[in-house]
Write an enzyme that holds these catalytic residues in place. Sequence first.
Site, PDB file in Angstrom:
ATOM      1  N   ASP A   1      -1.528   6.345   6.628  1.00  0.00           N
ATOM      2  CA  ASP A   1      -2.605   5.511   6.092  1.00  0.00           C
ATOM      3  C   ASP A   1      -2.877   4.431   7.141  1.00  0.00           C
ATOM      4  OD1 ASP A   1      -4.229   3.653   4.863  1.00  0.00           O
ATOM      5  OD2 ASP A   1      -2.908   3.285   3.148  1.00  0.00           O
TER       6      ASP A   1
ATOM      7  N   LYS B   1     -12.297  -1.992   6.229  1.00  0.00           N
ATOM      8  CA  LYS B   1     -11.485  -2.991   6.915  1.00  0.00           C
ATOM      9  C   LYS B   1     -11.983  -3.126   8.350  1.00  0.00           C
ATOM     10  CE  LYS B   1      -9.217  -2.798   3.106  1.00  0.00           C
ATOM     11  NZ  LYS B   1      -7.914  -2.242   2.819  1.00  0.00           N
TER      12      LYS B   1
ATOM     13  N   TRP C   1       0.815  -1.222   0.000  1.00  0.00           N
ATOM     14  CA  TRP C   1       0.000   0.000   0.000  1.00  0.00           C
ATOM     15  C   TRP C   1       0.843   1.264   0.000  1.00  0.00           C
ATOM     16  CZ3 TRP C   1      -4.311  -0.626  -2.126  1.00  0.00           C
ATOM     17  CH2 TRP C   1      -5.096  -1.766  -1.896  1.00  0.00           C
TER      18      TRP C   1
HETATM   19  C1  LIG Z   1      -7.466  -1.477   1.606  1.00  0.00           C
HETATM   20  C2  LIG Z   1      -6.365  -0.531   1.767  1.00  0.00           C
HETATM   21  C3  LIG Z   1      -6.188   0.561   0.901  1.00  0.00           C
HETATM   22  C4  LIG Z   1      -7.054   0.793  -0.324  1.00  0.00           C
HETATM   23  O1  LIG Z   1      -8.310   1.191   0.008  1.00  0.00           O
HETATM   24  P1  LIG Z   1      -9.406   1.527  -1.113  1.00  0.00           P
HETATM   25  O2  LIG Z   1     -10.568   1.949  -0.302  1.00  0.00           O
HETATM   26  O3  LIG Z   1      -9.629   0.282  -1.900  1.00  0.00           O
HETATM   27  O4  LIG Z   1      -8.868   2.613  -1.953  1.00  0.00           O
HETATM   28  C5  LIG Z   1      -5.137   1.430   1.160  1.00  0.00           C
HETATM   29  N1  LIG Z   1      -4.316   1.253   2.200  1.00  0.00           N
HETATM   30  C6  LIG Z   1      -4.452   0.212   3.046  1.00  0.00           C
HETATM   31  C7  LIG Z   1      -3.518   0.080   4.179  1.00  0.00           C
HETATM   32  C8  LIG Z   1      -5.477  -0.711   2.857  1.00  0.00           C
HETATM   33  O5  LIG Z   1      -5.605  -1.735   3.711  1.00  0.00           O
END
Ligand SMILES: *Cc1c(COP(=O)(O)O)cnc(C)c1O
Length: 370
Positions: A180, A204, A109
């Site tokens: 993030d 998540k 990511w």
């Molecule tokens: C799932 C995830 C993303 C991407 O998220 P989207 O909503 O699909 O854009 C980005 N960073 C992390 C750490 C993730 O687990």
Amino acid sequence: MNANAVEQRVFNFSAGPATIPLSVLQQVQEELLCYPGAGASVMEISHRSKIFTEIAADAELTLRNLMAVPDDYAILFLQGGSALQFSMVPANLLKGTGKSASYLVTGSWSKKAIAEAKKEGEVTLGFDGSDGNFCDLPTAGSQLVSEEAAYLYYCSNETIQGVQFQSEPNCPDSVPLVCDASSDFLSRPLPIDQYGILYACAQKNAGPAGVTVVVIRKDLLERADDSLPGYLNYRNHASADSMWNTPPTFAVYMLGKIAHWLQDEIGGLKAIESLNCSKASLLYETIDSSDSFYRGHAQNDCRSKMNVTFNLPSDQLQAKFISEAASQGLDSLKGHRSVGGIRASIYNAMPLEGVTTLASFMTDFANANR
Ligand SMILES: *Cc1c(COP(=O)(O)O)cnc(C)c1O
């Protein structure tokens, strides 16, 4: 919810969209046809109606209390997922500044994030874990960024590799720390005042797909240039209380329900952290006591409490593991297609019983197949 439907629910180890607490789904089901006082479902009413603005304000306030977000931070409810934040962060904080931003690349990511940031300005690699196949993180105390950087960016939990920062990386006060936190959002208390921006998509650990939460220190709202496309400018969303355009109303409503579940049923983020630690320990102990039948991906001191990643001795055994587990109601254990192996995602809503069932399945499977 009819009893039969509840019985058909598996232990869902999906990495995202992921499991949601049953009690939340039941409340939502109860309110689905007619939200109290609305004469319609929450999906069918104006985002400017009194009922919905109260739902959104309550979701924000509940999150603010739960995470102890200080008053000088705004909480935004946006769309576009975390992927759009890969671009919004540099568009607001890097573009046109003449500065560079430092990125800690610790897995899939953050690698995607730095690729998007390069389109907006200059970036440097504060850490690159690709040589070690993303199984470790910068050592505590290492220097990762210069005092003049536009910001320091990292991903607190790499969902695919299963590596997680146990505390914030070293960052000078003059440099905004950007995180993030998509896959460990609301899993533990955080010192929000150390962050410039912390963001997470909901699917998540905080509800269904559709809403992305951005916690941003208010002085950073002033940095973007007015020439940015309107949606990309954090300032627009903050000054309109996340109603600059139609917000993802149903997802915001569910995010509020999840925040209440954490506050009222679980007892807050310290309580959920302790549950999360117990769940993760159970699986890691099973891996460590398997005589190397199971091999964990992450180095011990960077193991994720949310996504437990490991390998079996062969691809055949891996496939057998996944199908036998599924036949026992242990679902979605296949690792991400880019890395293979097994990944058990054990977010907040995964009950302890799901993890104890998986741990004993793992022990039995190892004994039967070594
Ligand atoms: C799932 C995830 C993303 C991407 O998220 P989207 O909503 O699909 O854009 C980005 N960073 C992390 C750490 C993730 O687990």
